[in-house]
Design a protein around this motif. Sequence first.
Motif, mmCIF file in Angstrom:
data_model
loop_
_atom_site.group_PDB
_atom_site.id
_atom_site.type_symbol
_atom_site.label_atom_id
_atom_site.label_comp_id
_atom_site.label_asym_id
_atom_site.label_seq_id
_atom_site.Cartn_x
_atom_site.Cartn_y
_atom_site.Cartn_z
ATOM 1 N N PHE A 73 0.870 -1.254 0.024
ATOM 2 C CA PHE A 73 0.093 -0.200 -0.119
ATOM 3 C C PHE A 73 0.960 1.257 0.043
ATOM 4 O O PHE A 73 1.838 1.281 0.757
ATOM 5 C CB PHE A 73 -0.890 0.093 1.231
ATOM 6 N N THR A 77 -1.875 5.615 2.394
ATOM 7 C CA THR A 77 -2.899 5.092 2.558
ATOM 8 C C THR A 77 -2.859 4.661 4.138
ATOM 9 O O THR A 77 -1.899 3.549 4.347
ATOM 10 C CB THR A 77 -3.079 4.057 1.813
ATOM 11 N N THR A 79 -3.071 2.370 7.367
ATOM 12 C CA THR A 79 -3.038 0.849 7.428
ATOM 13 C C THR A 79 -2.916 0.638 8.700
ATOM 14 O O THR A 79 -1.876 0.873 9.544
ATOM 15 C CB THR A 79 -1.867 0.343 6.558
ATOM 16 N N THR A 84 2.499 4.663 8.879
ATOM 17 C CA THR A 84 1.965 5.300 7.536
ATOM 18 C C THR A 84 2.628 6.714 7.730
ATOM 19 O O THR A 84 2.073 7.676 8.410
ATOM 20 C CB THR A 84 0.512 5.428 7.544
ATOM 21 N N SER A 99 -7.846 0.984 9.116
ATOM 22 C CA SER A 99 -7.130 1.073 7.962
ATOM 23 C C SER A 99 -8.143 1.715 7.152
ATOM 24 O O SER A 99 -9.661 1.883 7.227
ATOM 25 C CB SER A 99 -7.162 -0.208 7.316
ATOM 26 N N ALA A 100 -7.692 2.195 5.879
ATOM 27 C CA ALA A 100 -8.603 2.876 4.767
ATOM 28 C C ALA A 100 -9.590 1.941 4.240
ATOM 29 O O ALA A 100 -9.091 0.463 4.251
ATOM 30 C CB ALA A 100 -7.769 3.277 3.670
ATOM 31 N N LEU A 102 -10.162 1.011 1.229
ATOM 32 C CA LEU A 102 -8.944 0.419 0.214
ATOM 33 C C LEU A 102 -8.445 -0.860 0.582
ATOM 34 O O LEU A 102 -8.123 -1.845 0.048
ATOM 35 C CB LEU A 102 -8.137 1.478 -0.492
ATOM 36 N N LYS A 116 4.867 -0.727 2.803
ATOM 37 C CA LYS A 116 4.233 0.540 2.474
ATOM 38 C C LYS A 116 5.150 1.198 1.358
ATOM 39 O O LYS A 116 6.469 1.157 1.411
ATOM 40 C CB LYS A 116 4.144 1.514 3.439
ATOM 41 N N SER A 168 -2.688 6.361 -5.695
ATOM 42 C CA SER A 168 -3.663 7.245 -5.893
ATOM 43 C C SER A 168 -3.277 8.116 -6.828
ATOM 44 O O SER A 168 -2.072 8.290 -7.147
ATOM 45 C CB SER A 168 -3.944 7.773 -4.426
ATOM 46 N N SER A 199 -11.812 9.669 4.068
ATOM 47 C CA SER A 199 -11.027 10.277 2.833
ATOM 48 C C SER A 199 -12.191 11.363 2.196
ATOM 49 O O SER A 199 -12.990 10.703 1.369
ATOM 50 C CB SER A 199 -10.604 9.318 1.960
ATOM 51 N N ASP A 208 -8.379 6.552 -5.943
ATOM 52 C CA ASP A 208 -7.369 5.304 -6.022
ATOM 53 C C ASP A 208 -7.542 4.617 -7.349
ATOM 54 O O ASP A 208 -8.360 4.892 -8.126
ATOM 55 C CB ASP A 208 -8.115 4.530 -4.937
#
Length: 451
Positions: A73, A77, A79, A84, A99-100, A102, A116, A168, A199, A208
Amino acid sequence: MTDLHELDAHDLAATIAAGEASCVEVTRHFLDRVDGETLGAFVTVTPERALERAAAWDAATVRPPFAGVPTAFKDLTPTAGVRTTMGSTLMADHVPDHSAYLVDLVEAAGFVSLGKTNTPEFGLSSYTDNDVVGPARCPADPERNAGGSSGGAAAAVAARLLPLAPGSDGGGSIRIPASCCGIIGLKPSRGRVGAGPDSPTWSGLATDGVLARSVRDVAAMLDVLARPTPGASRVWPAPAVPFAEEARRDPGRLRIATWTDPYLDFVEASPGSVAAVAAARESLVALGHEVVEIPNPWPAELEPQFNVIWSAGMASVPLPPEAHGALRGTTRYWYERGGRATAPELAAALTFLELTTGRVNAELAGYDLFLTPTLALPPQPHAWFTESGDPAEDHRRELLFTPYTALMNMSGQPAMSLPLHEHDGLPVGVMLAAHVGGDALLLQVANQLTR
């Protein structure tokens, strides 16, 4: 037997399903490759977490189609439980507690994240460099930048550290590094991929998407991501026919508009960019499509209005005054510029983009697709953007580099960078775009051009 890292996600999944390799074996293979990488593709690697998830899939009696296939990711993003940083030293130790959306979708499909991938600070640049781990490098020439802001993901996919990766794109951040690294990068239609409850999508610029080496992998990942976010009002419904199936269909004979002149009069397309479009045009004609050369239809007045929205987005980040000195020069430039924008100026910019891009696309209704260069220049040396020390000059050079991609973010159209050409030993992408909602058609023609 073909090396595991040479397989795309579909073939890796088939290898696992056939019992030719376990999820743990595949994960170890890719972790070993990541461990030796020198491209700056990753900010954080999570081997223990990856192996634990791989082992769980090996033990499962029912597995989703891509169980055990590696990915990673982007470091923008969130996580859960994984550092992050957003590419910023201000967040070097930040570990989200959830987490997002996605991440949840990708992991539910069985993919195993190895960590990441690298990104510029807060994803603001068309090149990837930061003060956390440094630049992401172009695999074809490590002295050149991989592009941004999904540069780490693109470098990882191109170097066979991953078969595919989500990214993204708010101004070209998937397509730019895809061109620099010689892979495929898709930015879907606005609203095709739900951003999730954490988001905000007020500007409509960012979405994304996916970076991969095969169109079928791109289509399959789009199927994973194209699920309406619970509670969202600005999304497309899940497609009636999966994109993976749509991508294999014949699109029929299409009418395709093409241009190479940038919409900014101080920017010029390089010979390699022009040659790439010429070669793609010949391929499209050979496939039976009508390709018509037209003047660039986009007005230059879009650029300053885009900048109002872009900078306002950065200025909305709640940073304490004492943190400003830790920002990179270009980040501080956008933060301060956005802070000077008034509410009426922001509303006027949003209105201008919506009305202008709508008018242009209405005038282009007689065409099905649009072909341009992805970038005006080849991958650039790492210091080229920042060597002046002046963030305004940095911005000007980014415009010289990428005067095509942000237009599709302004309009919300789906667009792909395709690796159909090389010039002086460097990859040069071409960009195909469709009208909003034409994601399936875009995949169909991309499949024609790359198979």
